[in-house]
Design a protein around this motif. Structure first.
Motif, mmCIF file in Angstrom:
data_model
loop_
_atom_site.group_PDB
_atom_site.id
_atom_site.type_symbol
_atom_site.label_atom_id
_atom_site.label_comp_id
_atom_site.label_asym_id
_atom_site.label_seq_id
_atom_site.Cartn_x
_atom_site.Cartn_y
_atom_site.Cartn_z
ATOM 1 N N PHE A 93 -6.969 16.872 -13.185
ATOM 2 C CA PHE A 93 -5.739 17.669 -13.257
ATOM 3 C C PHE A 93 -5.791 18.631 -14.439
ATOM 4 C CE2 PHE A 93 -1.511 18.102 -15.262
ATOM 5 C CZ PHE A 93 -0.897 18.886 -14.296
ATOM 6 N N LEU A 94 -6.177 18.125 -15.605
ATOM 7 C CA LEU A 94 -6.260 18.984 -16.803
ATOM 8 C C LEU A 94 -7.296 20.082 -16.597
ATOM 9 C CD1 LEU A 94 -6.068 16.154 -19.481
ATOM 10 C CD2 LEU A 94 -4.313 17.880 -19.030
ATOM 11 N N ILE A 141 0.832 -1.205 0.000
ATOM 12 C CA ILE A 141 0.000 0.000 0.000
ATOM 13 C C ILE A 141 0.862 1.249 0.000
ATOM 14 C CG2 ILE A 141 -1.640 1.345 1.381
ATOM 15 C CD1 ILE A 141 -2.902 -1.297 2.255
ATOM 16 N N ASN A 142 1.930 1.232 0.799
ATOM 17 C CA ASN A 142 2.828 2.394 0.873
ATOM 18 C C ASN A 142 3.531 2.681 -0.438
ATOM 19 O OD1 ASN A 142 2.199 2.874 3.559
ATOM 20 N ND2 ASN A 142 3.884 1.641 4.343
ATOM 21 N N HIS A 143 3.664 1.646 -1.272
ATOM 22 C CA HIS A 143 4.279 1.824 -2.600
ATOM 23 C C HIS A 143 3.224 1.918 -3.698
ATOM 24 C CE1 HIS A 143 7.803 0.369 -0.311
ATOM 25 N NE2 HIS A 143 8.503 1.075 -1.187
ATOM 26 N N ASP A 144 1.968 2.158 -3.293
ATOM 27 C CA ASP A 144 0.843 2.363 -4.222
ATOM 28 C C ASP A 144 0.520 1.143 -5.072
ATOM 29 O OD1 ASP A 144 0.597 4.964 -3.275
ATOM 30 O OD2 ASP A 144 1.922 5.783 -4.813
ATOM 31 N N HIS A 145 0.897 -0.044 -4.611
ATOM 32 C CA HIS A 145 0.523 -1.275 -5.317
ATOM 33 C C HIS A 145 -0.797 -1.777 -4.712
ATOM 34 C CE1 HIS A 145 4.378 -0.994 -7.148
ATOM 35 N NE2 HIS A 145 5.068 -1.403 -6.096
ATOM 36 N N PHE A 146 -1.843 -1.007 -4.933
ATOM 37 C CA PHE A 146 -3.111 -1.261 -4.246
ATOM 38 C C PHE A 146 -3.747 -2.587 -4.656
ATOM 39 C CE2 PHE A 146 -2.908 3.500 -4.254
ATOM 40 C CZ PHE A 146 -2.732 3.646 -2.897
ATOM 41 N N ALA A 201 3.978 21.842 -11.950
ATOM 42 C CA ALA A 201 3.272 20.565 -11.821
ATOM 43 C C ALA A 201 3.230 19.797 -13.139
ATOM 44 C CB ALA A 201 1.848 20.800 -11.320
ATOM 45 N N LEU A 202 3.133 20.499 -14.248
ATOM 46 C CA LEU A 202 2.943 19.861 -15.554
ATOM 47 C C LEU A 202 3.977 18.783 -15.888
ATOM 48 C CD1 LEU A 202 1.732 22.926 -17.648
ATOM 49 C CD2 LEU A 202 0.494 20.768 -17.331
ATOM 50 N N PRO A 203 5.298 19.009 -15.662
ATOM 51 C CA PRO A 203 6.280 17.966 -16.007
ATOM 52 C C PRO A 203 6.118 16.674 -15.203
ATOM 53 C CG PRO A 203 7.352 20.099 -15.692
ATOM 54 C CD PRO A 203 5.959 20.236 -15.192
ATOM 55 N N TYR A 204 5.447 16.748 -14.064
ATOM 56 C CA TYR A 204 5.272 15.563 -13.213
ATOM 57 C C TYR A 204 3.919 14.882 -13.425
ATOM 58 C CZ TYR A 204 9.254 17.444 -10.593
ATOM 59 O OH TYR A 204 10.482 17.913 -10.225
ATOM 60 N N SER A 205 3.089 15.424 -14.320
ATOM 61 C CA SER A 205 1.717 14.936 -14.445
ATOM 62 C C SER A 205 1.639 13.469 -14.872
ATOM 63 C CB SER A 205 0.938 15.802 -15.439
ATOM 64 O OG SER A 205 1.551 15.757 -16.723
ATOM 65 N N HIS A 206 2.660 12.971 -15.588
ATOM 66 C CA HIS A 206 2.616 11.567 -16.025
ATOM 67 C C HIS A 206 2.800 10.590 -14.855
ATOM 68 C CE1 HIS A 206 6.900 12.621 -16.093
ATOM 69 N NE2 HIS A 206 7.162 11.332 -15.931
ATOM 70 N N HIS A 207 3.155 11.109 -13.681
ATOM 71 C CA HIS A 207 3.267 10.253 -12.492
ATOM 72 C C HIS A 207 1.926 10.101 -11.774
ATOM 73 C CE1 HIS A 207 7.637 9.925 -12.618
ATOM 74 N NE2 HIS A 207 7.692 11.225 -12.856
ATOM 75 N N MET A 208 0.917 10.863 -12.195
ATOM 76 C CA MET A 208 -0.392 10.794 -11.554
ATOM 77 C C MET A 208 -1.127 9.515 -11.955
ATOM 78 S SD MET A 208 -1.900 14.662 -11.879
ATOM 79 C CE MET A 208 -1.376 15.960 -10.768
ATOM 80 N N GLU A 209 -2.104 9.150 -11.109
ATOM 81 C CA GLU A 209 -2.990 8.047 -11.461
ATOM 82 C C GLU A 209 -3.822 8.453 -12.676
ATOM 83 O OE1 GLU A 209 -2.877 5.158 -10.025
ATOM 84 O OE2 GLU A 209 -1.519 5.743 -8.381
ATOM 85 N N LYS A 210 -4.088 7.509 -13.556
ATOM 86 C CA LYS A 210 -4.819 7.815 -14.792
ATOM 87 C C LYS A 210 -6.189 8.420 -14.514
ATOM 88 C CE LYS A 210 -2.582 4.396 -17.766
ATOM 89 N NZ LYS A 210 -2.764 3.195 -18.622
ATOM 90 N N GLU A 211 -6.850 7.918 -13.476
ATOM 91 C CA GLU A 211 -8.189 8.425 -13.178
ATOM 92 C C GLU A 211 -8.171 9.870 -12.680
ATOM 93 O OE1 GLU A 211 -7.033 5.668 -9.669
ATOM 94 O OE2 GLU A 211 -6.808 5.724 -11.856
ATOM 95 N N TRP A 221 4.210 12.699 -5.559
ATOM 96 C CA TRP A 221 3.773 13.673 -4.557
ATOM 97 C C TRP A 221 3.957 15.090 -5.074
ATOM 98 C CZ3 TRP A 221 5.926 11.713 0.837
ATOM 99 C CH2 TRP A 221 5.383 10.442 1.092
ATOM 100 N N LEU A 222 5.059 15.316 -5.788
ATOM 101 C CA LEU A 222 5.313 16.648 -6.345
ATOM 102 C C LEU A 222 4.222 17.041 -7.339
ATOM 103 C CD1 LEU A 222 9.168 16.419 -6.856
ATOM 104 C CD2 LEU A 222 7.991 18.013 -5.338
ATOM 105 N N ALA A 223 3.782 16.080 -8.149
ATOM 106 C CA ALA A 223 2.730 16.365 -9.129
ATOM 107 C C ALA A 223 1.468 16.867 -8.442
ATOM 108 C CB ALA A 223 2.427 15.113 -9.945
ATOM 109 N N TYR A 224 1.050 16.146 -7.410
ATOM 110 C CA TYR A 224 -0.195 16.503 -6.727
ATOM 111 C C TYR A 224 -0.039 17.752 -5.865
ATOM 112 C CZ TYR A 224 -2.297 12.060 -8.124
ATOM 113 O OH TYR A 224 -2.818 11.023 -8.852
#
Length: 394
Positions: free
Chosen positions: A199-200, A12-17, A184-194, A156-159
């Motif tokens: 974000f946009l 969970i801590n590594h986002d492998h939900f 924030a924009l350069p980090y947006s690809h690290h966000m969850e797809k949903e 975390w930086l993206a969000y």
């Protein structure tokens, strides 16, 4: 069994939900002791909240939080309060959510868990945005960003950059909002797809007034991923400002038809205003639009004040508890300091009295010796005088 639960925590801590949630179902609950059972139910509550399944109040209220309160486990207790708050937030119980998030914040402050600090700060930033407390929104967003920068976690930086930008937008700090959103924009690809559509939409909101063409680009990209009433409203607002009122009207109508659980008061008001201007309604619309404005203003102000007061009250009580603790520490510190200062003096005085007592005893003994010696001399002198007298009589 402890190893299995810790492994799920790590996932969970590594986002492998997904992997973590599968492993939860593999746990043999019959073999769990009390501590493991509390931990297991905390994991189940996390899964329920993240997947937005059933209410987790029973698990957290009856099992998890009472156990961790009794064991004084600050980290797990903070997690419990956090997911309690998350559940209340999903049910739109904002006041309860804020109190629970503040409890989570208080417990997390006693730990070194960056992930816990980060997600609590992010959540409090979001709640204050919803309630219109934009200064508090910015404060918590900056706390989250500081943690993200310290850890270097790109997700975390993206969000967190996005949340700081949104707070500045709400406060009408346009230049700061644009600056942070560009970061924030350069980090947006690290966000969850949903999360990308939202974000946009937030990027577009930031550029809405200064760079409307860029805003429209991001809004159409967001709509291509997911249709949302807020996205349609922003797009309609831009078209309206450009004089394309018919297109704006169609987008507002489309936004009203989207069912995503968000308030549509502003959209409805815009539609009613256009209907009034174009003679498409009777005088009732004027009254309805006025009611909407009053309701929105009053509810917004009441929510803003009440939620802010809740947080300030909680912070005050927390500060008072800390002050009491610090006062206790200070009093003991003063007592220890006084003891440390007086101890050498007491030792010196005691030693001096002891030495004086010894010296007095020695002097007394010496005086006694002198007295005995004098008596001896006197006795000797009397004998000598007697002998002399006898000799004189011869």
């Amino acid at each position: 069994m402890v190893g299995q639960l810790e492994e799920i925590d790590s996932l969970i801590n590594h986002d492998h939900f997904n992997k973590a949630f599968v492993r939860i179902d593999e746990v043999d609950t019959a073999s769990l002791n009390q501590e493991e059972y509390a931990h297991y139910n905390l994991l189940v509550a996390q899964r329920c909240c993240i997947k937005r399944q059933r209410d987790t109040t029973g698990l957290l209220d009856k099992i998890v939080i009472p156990y961790y309160l009794s064991t004084n486990n600050h980290e797990k207790l903070a997690e419990g309060y956090y997911y309690q708050a998350f559940g209340r937030l999903l049910s739109n119980q904002l006041s309860q959510a804020v109190v629970l998030y503040k409890k989570a914040e208080e417990q997390a402050a006693k730990t070194n868990n960056d992930r816990l600090h980060y997600k609590i700060a992010q959540s409090l930033s979001y709640v204050n945005e919803v309630c219109g407390n934009h200064l508090l929104q910015l404060n918590y967003a900056k706390q989250a960003l500081a943690i993200a920068l310290a850890t270097g976690k790109e997700k975390w930086l993206a969000y967190s950059y996005t949340r700081v930008a949104m707070a500045h937008s709400e406060l009408q700090h346009e230049d700061s909002a644009i600056t942070y959103m560009r970061q924030a924009l350069p980090y947006s690809h690290h966000m969850e797809k949903e999360d990308l559509p939202a974000f946009l939409n937030n990027v577009a909101f930031t550029f809405k007034y200064s760079q409307p063409d860029s805003a429209k680009k991001y809004l159409w990209e967001s709509l291509a991923l997911q249709e949302h009433s807020n996205t349609l409203q922003h797009l309609a607002d831009i078209y309206y400002e450009e004089g394309r009122r018919d297109e704006a009207y169609r987008l507002w109508k489309r936004a009203i038809a989207v069912d995503n659980g968000t308030a549509k008061d502003n959209i409805l008001y815009n539609l009613l205003e256009e209907d009034v201007k174009n003679g498409r309604t009777d005088s009732v619309c004027d009254m309805v639009s006025e009611i909407i404005q009053i309701k929105d203003s009053l509810l917004g102000q009441l929510m803003n004040d009440s939620i802010k007061d809740l947080q300030l009250h909680f912070d005050h009580e927390t500060a008072m508890r800390r002050q009491e603790t610090m006062t206790t520490y200070w009093m003991w510190g003063v007592i220890v300091t006084i003891i440390l200062i007086l101890l050498p003096a007491v030792f010196y005085i005691g030693r001096r009295k002891y030495l004086e007592k010894i010296k007095t005893r020695d002097v007394q003994m010496q005086i006694n010796n002198y007295m005995n010696y004098i008596k001896e001399l006197e006795a000797t002198e009397e004998g000598a005088c007697k002998e002399i007298e006898e000799l004189n009589n011869l």
